[in-house]
Structure formats: structure tokens, C-alpha cells
Design a protein around this motif. Structure first.
Motif, PDB file in Angstrom:
ATOM      1  N   GLY A 162       9.321 -25.347  65.298  1.00 49.59           N
ATOM      2  CA  GLY A 162       8.223 -26.863  65.272  1.00 49.59           C
ATOM      3  C   GLY A 162       6.429 -26.390  66.063  1.00 49.59           C
ATOM      4  N   SER A 163       5.736 -27.008  65.081  1.00 49.64           N
ATOM      5  CA  SER A 163       4.569 -26.336  65.049  1.00 49.64           C
ATOM      6  C   SER A 163       3.282 -27.308  65.492  1.00 49.64           C
ATOM      7  N   VAL A 189       8.771 -23.495  61.466  1.00 47.32           N
ATOM      8  CA  VAL A 189       9.812 -24.883  60.621  1.00 47.32           C
ATOM      9  C   VAL A 189       9.255 -26.452  60.919  1.00 47.32           C
ATOM     10  N   GLU A 190       8.745 -27.529  60.658  1.00 51.09           N
ATOM     11  CA  GLU A 190       8.313 -28.368  60.569  1.00 51.09           C
ATOM     12  C   GLU A 190       9.340 -29.385  60.543  1.00 51.09           C
ATOM     13  N   GLN A 191       9.199 -30.430  60.859  1.00 48.40           N
ATOM     14  CA  GLN A 191       9.854 -31.401  59.624  1.00 48.40           C
ATOM     15  C   GLN A 191       9.273 -32.586  59.646  1.00 48.40           C
ATOM     16  N   ALA A 192       7.724 -32.328  60.689  1.00 52.89           N
ATOM     17  CA  ALA A 192       6.867 -33.466  59.693  1.00 52.89           C
ATOM     18  C   ALA A 192       5.929 -32.093  58.032  1.00 52.89           C
ATOM     19  N   ASP A 193       5.296 -33.727  57.630  1.00 48.10           N
ATOM     20  CA  ASP A 193       5.236 -32.779  56.823  1.00 48.10           C
ATOM     21  C   ASP A 193       3.679 -32.205  56.067  1.00 48.10           C
ATOM     22  N   ARG A 194       3.595 -31.418  57.324  1.00 47.11           N
ATOM     23  CA  ARG A 194       2.137 -30.715  57.338  1.00 47.11           C
ATOM     24  C   ARG A 194       2.274 -30.278  58.885  1.00 47.11           C
ATOM     25  N   ILE A 203      -6.743 -28.578  60.613  1.00 47.98           N
ATOM     26  CA  ILE A 203      -6.310 -27.118  61.995  1.00 47.98           C
ATOM     27  C   ILE A 203      -5.217 -26.728  61.062  1.00 47.98           C
ATOM     28  N   GLY A 204      -3.747 -27.711  60.917  1.00 47.82           N
ATOM     29  CA  GLY A 204      -3.164 -26.939  59.795  1.00 47.82           C
ATOM     30  C   GLY A 204      -3.738 -26.136  58.626  1.00 47.82           C
ATOM     31  N   LYS A 205      -4.400 -26.550  57.864  1.00 46.46           N
ATOM     32  CA  LYS A 205      -4.299 -25.557  56.688  1.00 46.46           C
ATOM     33  C   LYS A 205      -5.733 -24.796  56.743  1.00 46.46           C
ATOM     34  N   GLU A 206      -6.453 -24.569  58.168  1.00 40.34           N
ATOM     35  CA  GLU A 206      -7.147 -23.749  58.479  1.00 40.34           C
ATOM     36  C   GLU A 206      -5.870 -22.833  58.850  1.00 40.34           C
ATOM     37  N   LEU A 207      -4.673 -23.168  59.948  1.00 37.19           N
ATOM     38  CA  LEU A 207      -3.845 -21.727  59.994  1.00 37.19           C
ATOM     39  C   LEU A 207      -3.022 -21.105  58.939  1.00 37.19           C
ATOM     40  N   LYS A 208      -2.564 -22.642  57.649  1.00 35.57           N
ATOM     41  CA  LYS A 208      -2.088 -21.075  56.906  1.00 35.57           C
ATOM     42  C   LYS A 208      -3.183 -20.691  56.067  1.00 35.57           C
ATOM     43  N   ARG A 209      -4.495 -20.881  56.311  1.00 33.53           N
ATOM     44  CA  ARG A 209      -5.128 -20.307  55.577  1.00 33.53           C
ATOM     45  C   ARG A 209      -5.712 -18.132  55.983  1.00 33.53           C
ATOM     46  N   LEU A 210      -6.169 -18.745  57.258  1.00 34.03           N
ATOM     47  CA  LEU A 210      -5.849 -17.593  58.514  1.00 34.03           C
ATOM     48  C   LEU A 210      -4.212 -16.405  58.264  1.00 34.03           C
ATOM     49  N   CYS A 211      -3.353 -17.295  57.723  1.00 38.01           N
ATOM     50  CA  CYS A 211      -2.109 -16.338  57.513  1.00 38.01           C
ATOM     51  C   CYS A 211      -1.688 -15.802  56.418  1.00 38.01           C
ATOM     52  N   ILE A 212      -2.486 -16.279  55.256  1.00 38.65           N
ATOM     53  CA  ILE A 212      -2.447 -15.492  53.857  1.00 38.65           C
ATOM     54  C   ILE A 212      -2.344 -14.500  54.110  1.00 38.65           C
ATOM     55  N   PRO A 213      -2.742 -12.704  54.753  1.00 36.72           N
ATOM     56  CA  PRO A 213      -2.505 -12.007  55.191  1.00 36.72           C
ATOM     57  C   PRO A 213      -1.224 -11.468  55.503  1.00 36.72           C
ATOM     58  N   SER A 248      10.463 -24.788  69.737  1.00 36.22           N
ATOM     59  CA  SER A 248       9.411 -25.690  70.791  1.00 36.22           C
ATOM     60  C   SER A 248       9.606 -26.839  70.083  1.00 36.22           C
ATOM     61  N   ALA A 249      10.007 -27.739  69.966  1.00 38.24           N
ATOM     62  CA  ALA A 249      10.238 -29.214  68.784  1.00 38.24           C
ATOM     63  C   ALA A 249       9.961 -30.592  69.812  1.00 38.24           C
ATOM     64  N   GLY A 250       9.967 -29.938  71.376  1.00 40.42           N
ATOM     65  CA  GLY A 250       9.289 -31.263  72.160  1.00 40.42           C
ATOM     66  C   GLY A 250      10.341 -31.787  72.885  1.00 40.42           C
ATOM     67  N   ILE A 251       9.874 -32.307  73.806  1.00 46.18           N
ATOM     68  CA  ILE A 251       9.881 -32.694  75.092  1.00 46.18           C
ATOM     69  C   ILE A 251      11.361 -34.313  75.355  1.00 46.18           C
ATOM     70  N   GLN A 252      11.654 -34.185  76.112  1.00 49.40           N
ATOM     71  CA  GLN A 252      12.229 -35.238  77.022  1.00 49.40           C
ATOM     72  C   GLN A 252      12.099 -35.607  78.597  1.00 49.40           C
ATOM     73  N   ALA A 253      12.364 -36.922  78.339  1.00 49.13           N
ATOM     74  CA  ALA A 253      12.990 -36.917  80.305  1.00 49.13           C
ATOM     75  C   ALA A 253      13.650 -36.900  80.491  1.00 49.13           C
ATOM     76  N   SER A 254      13.841 -35.746  81.892  1.00 52.15           N
ATOM     77  CA  SER A 254      14.808 -35.564  82.454  1.00 52.15           C
ATOM     78  C   SER A 254      16.144 -36.789  83.258  1.00 52.15           C
ATOM     79  N   ASN A 255      17.053 -36.820  83.194  1.00 50.47           N
ATOM     80  CA  ASN A 255      18.365 -37.521  83.028  1.00 50.47           C
ATOM     81  C   ASN A 255      18.238 -38.022  84.487  1.00 50.47           C
ATOM     82  N   LEU A 256      17.535 -37.768  85.939  1.00 50.00           N
ATOM     83  CA  LEU A 256      17.232 -38.116  87.005  1.00 50.00           C
ATOM     84  C   LEU A 256      16.417 -39.012  87.150  1.00 50.00           C
ATOM     85  N   ILE A 257      15.288 -38.670  85.909  1.00 46.92           N
ATOM     86  CA  ILE A 257      14.709 -40.987  86.060  1.00 46.92           C
ATOM     87  C   ILE A 257      15.707 -41.808  85.717  1.00 46.92           C
TER      88      ILE A 257
END
Ligand SMILES: Cc1cc2nc3c(=O)[nH]c(=O)nc-3n(C[C@H](O)[C@H](O)[C@H](O)COP(=O)(O)OP(=O)(O)OC[C@H]3O[C@@H](n4cnc5c(N)ncnc54)[C@H](O)[C@@H]3O)c2cc1C
Length: 415
Positions: A162-163, A189-194, A203-213, A248-257
């Protein structure tokens, strides 16, 4: 067990029960007057936790204790009661809640502020083999696990699933600490294509550039279908070695609700009107991450705080049979940190990047901690000085402490 809530026969003030007390719940209680209402907060976690900076625990820039405050102390200072327990059911018809410790408490008004829970999407092995990134305990466990891995192994592979904001901030802290260690590799790993699909593409493009080294590998358009002890399996049937999998793929509602009849939609968030009252029960307010407004907003700490204050005002109006007010939510820019490599300020489609922006994130942390901290002027100033000193020492050293860091400073740019 002795419950500090008034019994019905003795009481003269309306009983307000706050279920869950972090950003939204705490903001509600500090705006309620103990002379007019009898307030009790119930939450299994004894500490207020400042989640937006917990990523810094992973790299040891902050220690867990720097990001927490005692809820009991905060409530006592404001004249309210605190009880540590987990609510397992709300019975809106009887106006009662039931807890894990088999207690039943009655209320006149209930405020539901239970946040959200991790969404595992029922992927095999997540609960047993992945680590979460949800609170100070999780982040400290990740920090220790990384230390242990590198003490005993010559190399380590970390897979982050999750990105979104959490995943990117976790990666930034791992790189802050380990990027010069070539034997540590990080897979995102990110299920979306970016990368960072919730924000502008730049932002994604910049992160990739910053991580090249560095030893960073991006796997976009891929979904994790199983987490095993030493690897993860992708939907493309590819496997990635993993000594540590961060979910860190996301959140959901608690069953309590849903179980308490406060939602009738598939997503399970508590449906509220613009006055933050439950669509189904006028005497239940739902706020923060747990609720869904008619026009849903992003689930952010500052929205939770704004809803908390509005709920407190509306409780007063409701009890006095006056017309309730609609919640007004601001549209603040988001701050996304990427370790000591970069920080992004995101305001709609505008993105400004630069290490100096980290100071803004640190200021928000200081401001909110100070907001809930002791009301004694001396204690407050002492804590401010302690936090500022630690911030200056730990973050300042990384920001100004090397030629490379100083060269990065003026590098503020629009993306
Ligand atoms: C790593 C991370 C980074 C983030 N970064 C940012 C950021 O930079 N900016 C931003 O604005 N937001 C950020 N957020 C989001 C923000 O933290 C949430 O939007 C905010 O915490 C929501 O507040 P809340 O009070 O609704 O819920 P929470 O803060 O989640 O609090 C819920 C409380 O309810 C309690 N609870 C849960 N279930 C029960 C139960 N059954 N009975 C009793 N109590 C219960 C919990 O113990 C907890 O204390 C981040 C979140 C994370 C995890």
C-alpha cells in the motif's frame, strides 16, 4: 467493579458517554462543561496518540513516549471521567452500551468516536505474518524487528503493501535509517497503476526519482494475494522475498457500527447528518473516522477534531431543545513526509516539495500535543521545551548535520 458513572437515581445531569477517545473523542470532551453534563469516556487505549508522526518511531527519530499523553489526566483536568474498556455493543433502544469486561452502562447521549480498523481484504496470512502501522506500539515493534533482522542477518528484504500516506511515510523512515546499507531492500506493492494514488501523479514520479540511488523496487498494478512468513505472493504469481511485511493497504469501519444498527451501507461507516447525529438515532453522535457525512470527507485528524468540537456544541443545543448546527470542515493542506529525504505539502492539485517543509509537520505535532497537554503553565512550558529540544536534536541534526543535508535545504520546488 466500581464504575465512576452516576446511577440513574442519584443523577441530576444528563449522562454523556464518549466511546473512543483520540482526536475526535478528546476534542468533544474538552469542549463539554462538567457543571452541565456528567461525562465519561470509555476506551481500551490509555493514551492519546498523535498518529501523524508515529512513522518517526520506525527510524528512532521519536520515541513512543514523545507521541502520547495520558487520557485519564486530560479528562481529570477537564472534570470528566475516564474508564479503560472496550465497547462490544451499543443498544440504541435501551440506550446502553456493553463492554468486553461485561459491564452495562446507560447513557442519555452517546458519542461514537472509535476511528477505523485495518482492512486486510481477507488476504491470507496478513494477520499472522504482516505487521501493521496503526499506532505507537506497531511502529515500535517495526523498529525493533528491523534492528533484530539486521543484527542477525547479512541482508533484509522489507515489503510494504500500500503506497498511501502511511506506506510512503513508513518507507521514508526505513530509508532515513537504512538507505546507506546496500543489503536492505525495500519493495513497495501498490494495486493501483501508480504510486500514491490518493494524490497528484507528480508525487509518485518524484518519489521514484528520489529513490533511484537506493535499493527500492516499485510494484504498481499488483495485488498481494497471500502473505507467508518469508515472502509475499502477488496476483501475477510473482513472489517477493520478505523478512518483514508491512501492511498499510487501507482502513475500514469497525463491526461495532453495523452490529449496533448505525449503518445500513456496505462500507459500514456510521451514517450521520451534517449535525453529526446518527441517521437512525438522534441521541447518538458519530464523529471522526468512524462516521460518514452526506458528502463524505477525507479521514484526517484535523477533520476529526473539528467534528469533535461541533459535536460538543450540538450536545448542548440538543439538551436545550435548540436547533443544531451543521459541521464546518476546513480544507487544510496535507503534509506527507518521506524520512529526511523530502517532505511534500499537498493543497489540492498543488504540490510543494522540500526538506524545510518538515518543520511545518513538526509544528503541527507540537501544536496538537500542546493543545491537549497539562493546563499548568509551568508543566506546559516544560513539556514544550522538552519536545522542542528533542525535535531540534533529533530532526535538526539530520536536517542540518551534514553537507548533503544542508545542500538539500534550499531545494523548495513546485511539482
Ligand atoms: C500512520 C498514520 C498517519 C496519519 N497521518 C495523518 C496526517 O498526517 N494528517 C492527518 O490529518 N491525519 C493523519 N492520519 C489520520 C488520522 O490519524 C485519523 O484521521 C484520526 O486519528 C481519526 O481520529 P478519530 O478520533 O476519529 O479516530 P482514532 O484516532 O483512530 O481514535 C479512535 C479511538 O477509539 C478507540 N476505540 C476503537 N474501538 C473502540 C471500542 N470498541 N470501544 C472503545 N474505544 C474504541 C481507539 O482505542 C482510539 O483511541 C494518520 C493516521 C495514521 C494511522
Amino acid at each position: 467493579m466500581n464504575i465512576p458513572f452516576q446511577t440513574k437515581s442519584k443523577r441530576s445531569k444528563p449522562r454523556i458517554l464518549i466511546v473512543g477517545g483520540n482526536f475526535a473523542g478528546l476534542e468533544t470532551v474538552i469542549h463539554l462543561n462538567p457543571d452541565h453534563v456528567d461525562v465519561m469516556m470509555i476506551d481500551p487505549c490509555p493514551f492519546f496518540e498523535f498518529y501523524p508522526n508515529i512513522n518517526e518511531i520506525v527510524s528512532s527519530v521519536k520515541k513512543p513516549y514523545q507521541l502520547v499523553l495520558s487520557k485519564e489526566n486530560i479528562l481529570r483536568r477537564h472534570g470528566h471521567k475516564w474508564f479503560q474498556d472496550h465497547v462490544v455493543n451499543i443498544d440504541p433502544k435501551k440506550k446502553q452500551i456493553h463492554t468486553q469486561n461485561r459491564l452495562t452502562l446507560s447513557y442519555d447521549i452517546c458519542v461514537l468516536a472509535i476511528g477505523s480498523v485495518v482492512n486486510t481484504y481477507h488476504v491470507d496470512g496478513v494477520n499472522s505474518h504482516a505487521m501493521f502501522f496503526k499506532n505507537t506500539v506497531d511502529c515500535y515493534a517495526i523498529c525493533l524487528k528491523l534492528n533484530e533482522l539486521l543484527e542477525h542477518n547479512s541482508s533484509a528484504s522489507v515489503v510494504i503493501v500500500g503506497s498511501g500516506m502511511e506506506g510512503i511515510e513508513a518507507m521514508g523512515e526505513i530509508l532515513r535509517k537504512y538507505r546507506d546499507n546496500k543489503s536492505v531492500e525495500v519493495h513497495m506493492v501498490e494495486q493501483a497503476d501508480r504510486v500514491f494514488p490518493q494524490g497528484p501523479d507528480e508525487i509518485g514520479k518524484e518519489l521514484k526519482r528520489l529513490c533511484i540511488p537506493y535499493s527500492v523496487f516499485w510494484h504498481t498494478g499488483k495485488r498481494v494475494i497471500a502473505v507467508e512468513p518469508n515472502h509475499v505472493v502477488l496476483d501475477s504469481n510473482q513472489t517477493l522475498p520478505s523478512d518483514l511485511t508491512l501492511w498499510s493497504a487501507g482502513i475500514q469501519a469497525s463491526n461495532l457500527i453495523f452490529d449496533s444498527g448505525l449503518s445500513n451501507t456496505a462500507n459500514g461507516w456510521a451514517r450521520v447528518s451534517n449535525t453529526l447525529q446518527s441517521m437512525y438515532h438522534n441521541d447518538i453522535f458519530a464523529i471522526g473516522n468512524a462516521c460518514e457525512l452526506p458528502n463524505p470527507v477525507s479521514k484526517q485528524a484535523y477533520h476529526a477534531m473539528e467534528m469533535g468540537e461541533c459535536a460538543a456544541n450540538n450536545i448542548g443545543l440538543y439538551l436545550n431543545d435548540k436547533e443544531l448546527i451543521d459541521v464546518k470542515l476546513s480544507n487544510k493542506p496535507k503534509l506527507l513526509s518521506f524520512g529526511d529525504i523530502d517532505t511534500f505539502l499537498i493543497a489540492g492539485k498543488t504540490v510543494i516539495a522540500g526538506s524545510m517543509i518538515a518543520a511545518a509537520k513538526e509544528s503541527v505535532y507540537q501544536y496538537v500535543m500542546n493543545h491537549y497537554d497539562s493546563e499548568w503553565a509551568i508543566a506546559k512550558w516544560l513539556h514544550i521545551c522538552q519536545r522542542a529540544y528533542r525535535g531540534a536534536y533529533q530532526l535538526g541534526w539530520q536536517t542540518f548535520g551534514s553537507l548533503e543535508a544542508i545542500q538539500r535545504l534550499p531545494n523548495i520546488r513546485f511539482l
